[in-house]
Write a protein that holds these residues in place. Structure first.
Motif, PDB file in Angstrom:
ATOM      1  N   THR A  12       0.852  -1.184   0.000  1.00  0.00           N
ATOM      2  CA  THR A  12       0.000   0.000   0.000  1.00  0.00           C
ATOM      3  C   THR A  12       0.887   1.233   0.000  1.00  0.00           C
ATOM      4  O   THR A  12       2.114   1.136  -0.014  1.00  0.00           O
ATOM      5  CB  THR A  12      -0.887   0.038   1.258  1.00  0.00           C
ATOM      6  N   ALA A  60      -8.178   2.938   6.742  1.00  0.00           N
ATOM      7  CA  ALA A  60      -8.391   2.932   5.299  1.00  0.00           C
ATOM      8  C   ALA A  60      -9.822   2.543   4.944  1.00  0.00           C
ATOM      9  O   ALA A  60     -10.552   1.949   5.744  1.00  0.00           O
ATOM     10  CB  ALA A  60      -7.410   1.966   4.636  1.00  0.00           C
ATOM     11  N   TYR A  68      -9.335  -1.035   0.087  1.00  0.00           N
ATOM     12  CA  TYR A  68      -8.011  -0.478  -0.173  1.00  0.00           C
ATOM     13  C   TYR A  68      -6.941  -1.525   0.113  1.00  0.00           C
ATOM     14  O   TYR A  68      -7.048  -2.237   1.091  1.00  0.00           O
ATOM     15  CB  TYR A  68      -7.795   0.762   0.696  1.00  0.00           C
ATOM     16  N   PRO A  69      -5.902  -1.692  -0.731  1.00  0.00           N
ATOM     17  CA  PRO A  69      -5.469  -0.819  -1.830  1.00  0.00           C
ATOM     18  C   PRO A  69      -6.114  -1.128  -3.178  1.00  0.00           C
ATOM     19  O   PRO A  69      -5.687  -0.592  -4.192  1.00  0.00           O
ATOM     20  CB  PRO A  69      -3.966  -1.078  -1.886  1.00  0.00           C
ATOM     21  N   TYR A  90     -12.444   0.834  -3.886  1.00  0.00           N
ATOM     22  CA  TYR A  90     -13.136   1.165  -2.632  1.00  0.00           C
ATOM     23  C   TYR A  90     -14.200   2.216  -2.917  1.00  0.00           C
ATOM     24  O   TYR A  90     -14.162   2.917  -3.926  1.00  0.00           O
ATOM     25  CB  TYR A  90     -12.147   1.691  -1.589  1.00  0.00           C
ATOM     26  N   GLY A 128      -8.524   6.270  -0.436  1.00  0.00           N
ATOM     27  CA  GLY A 128      -8.227   4.930   0.064  1.00  0.00           C
ATOM     28  C   GLY A 128      -7.733   4.957   1.496  1.00  0.00           C
ATOM     29  O   GLY A 128      -8.279   4.304   2.380  1.00  0.00           O
TER      30      GLY A 128
END
Length: 423
Positions: free
Chosen positions: A224, A333, A337-338, A341, A378
């Motif tokens: 991430t 987050a 995510y990553p 979203y 995110g």
């Protein structure tokens, strides 16, 4: 002084928060900012990559100093543009920003100047890159260009490395950043971030911080932009810090000078502390996110003279003082995510965190919508807290995290535990 901070993430909120405390500062602007910077600065709804509009804002408001948060505008040449108009700005030129904008450029510089890093090769051909992975075991595969911290694949075996090459060069997951790949030896050890101010000649290193790149507890899941960070780092001794300055940061500046690049602003080295000493994983040309959040909480000195000195070439006059406290940032987050979203989830509990004086909630992906603050990215919040030691800082940070809610929110529960184990 009037200061413009460019960017809209957690790093920029932390910079605005710290800059606003300076008695030298009369007004702070943030473009585009977020729901957190809104109470501290005048948010201006302009993208960090709209360089012409940012220049117009700086000229119109007679900004004395501009501080660039994200890497993209630096790589695009915002420093060159602002300096051509006589404006003071903190950051490297487009040529200097290649240190982050092209991993191949950075690795070649390190190889030429004997700066310790992993062995590597660079490929423009997908099939050649895949063939190179045969029989190599663990490798790290990196998209050459900018990928928001997500274009790095740590691969345990050949199959994972080949798949990473396919994602980067075949599927073009990171767009044009995947036109080249860097494939390098997989280093072992603890990863450390060391950030420094520089005016091209002098280096003033900040305290070290440790980031947590993986999405899930135990460093599992995909990479991430960073799920949390803490400072100080017990494994990074003053002797190691001096070694990094002398063997990595100063040789990097000298290497750039040999290419007629005077590198000013932030020089950030992501390091692996190997059995053979610190080795460079990557360079960044700006403050780290989320490392900036705990570093700003711990910095005792006024940050503005240091930022101004980077632009003015007077950094030899600057000495930074640090609080003895530890600080921990836990990134909250958005669900997914990553990967993909949703945006627009209403956030609750922020007012309750205000009852914890040692905690500050730095906004990242947020915006104001009517009477609510909603998710808009995110990485949504960087909940940061201080304590007399790392354990107390961790406890306070998670006490604050547990007061905050929105649908799908997720975060790691093990931020800072590496430091606890090495205390």
């Amino acid at each position: 002084m009037k200061i413009l901070v460019i960017g809209g993430g957690g790093r920029e909120h932390a910079l605005v928060w710290k800059i606003k405390q300076s008695p030298l500062v009369t007004e702070v602007f943030c473009a585009p900012g977020n729901a957190g910077t809104e109470g501290l600065a005048r948010n201006i709804s302009v993208s960090a990559t709209d360089l012409d509009s940012l220049l117009a804002i700086a000229l119109e408001n007679r900004v004395d100093l501009t501080v660039v948060g994200p890497e993209q505008p630096l790589v695009m040449g915002i420093v060159d543009l602002f300096e051509s108009q006589g404006l003071k700005i903190v950051g490297p030129t487009a040529q200097g920003a290649l240190l982050e904008g092209s991993k191949a450029f950075a690795k070649d510089l390190m190889k030429t100047h004997n700066i310790p890093t992993a062995d590597f090769d660079v490929f423009e051909d997908k099939d050649a890159a895949k063939a190179y992975c045969h029989g190599k075991g663990a490798l790290v595969v990196k998209a050459d260009g900018l990928a928001a911290g997500k274009g790095v694949f740590v691969c345990k075996n050949e199959a994972e490395a080949v798949d990473a090459v396919e994602q980067i060069m075949g599927a073009k997951t990171f767009g044009e950043s995947g036109n080249q790949v860097v494939i390098e030896q997989c280093l072992e050890g603890q990863e450390i971030s060391i950030l420094a101010f520089t005016d091209g000649h002098t280096v003033v290193a900040l305290e070290a911080a440790q980031d947590h790149k993986a999405a899930l507890d135990g460093d599992a899941g995909p990479n991430t932009g960073g799920m949390g960070a803490y400072s100080p780092t017990p494994v990074f001794t003053p002797a190691l810090k001096e070694q990094v300055v002398e063997r990595i940061l100063l040789p990097t500046l000298r290497g750039l000078q040999e290419q007629d690049i005077l590198y000013k602003g932030i020089l950030y080295a992501g390091l692996m502390l190997t059995a053979d000493g610190p080795k460079v994983l990557e360079f960044n040309c700006r403050m780290g996110d989320p490392e900036t959040q705990p570093l700003m909480m711990r910095m005792q000195s006024d940050i503005v003279p240091a930022l101004k000195a980077c632009a003015d070439g007077t950094l030899e006059k600057i000495h930074l003082e640090w609080k003895p406290d530890a600080a921990v940032c836990v990134v909250m987050a958005a669900g997914g995510y990553p990967g993909s979203y949703e945006k627009g989830q209403a956030i609750s509990g922020l007012a309750q965190v205000a009852s914890i004086p040692e905690a500050v909630v730095f906004h990242a992906g947020t915006k104001v919508e009517g009477d609510h603050i909603v998710t808009h990215g995110g990485r949504v919040l960087g909940v940061t807290a201080t304590g007399k030691d790392i354990t107390q800082a961790i406890d306070t940070a998670y006490r604050a995290v547990d007061k905050i809610r929105w649908e799908g929110a997720h975060f790691r529960r093990d931020i800072g535990q590496k430091a606890v184990k090495t205390q």
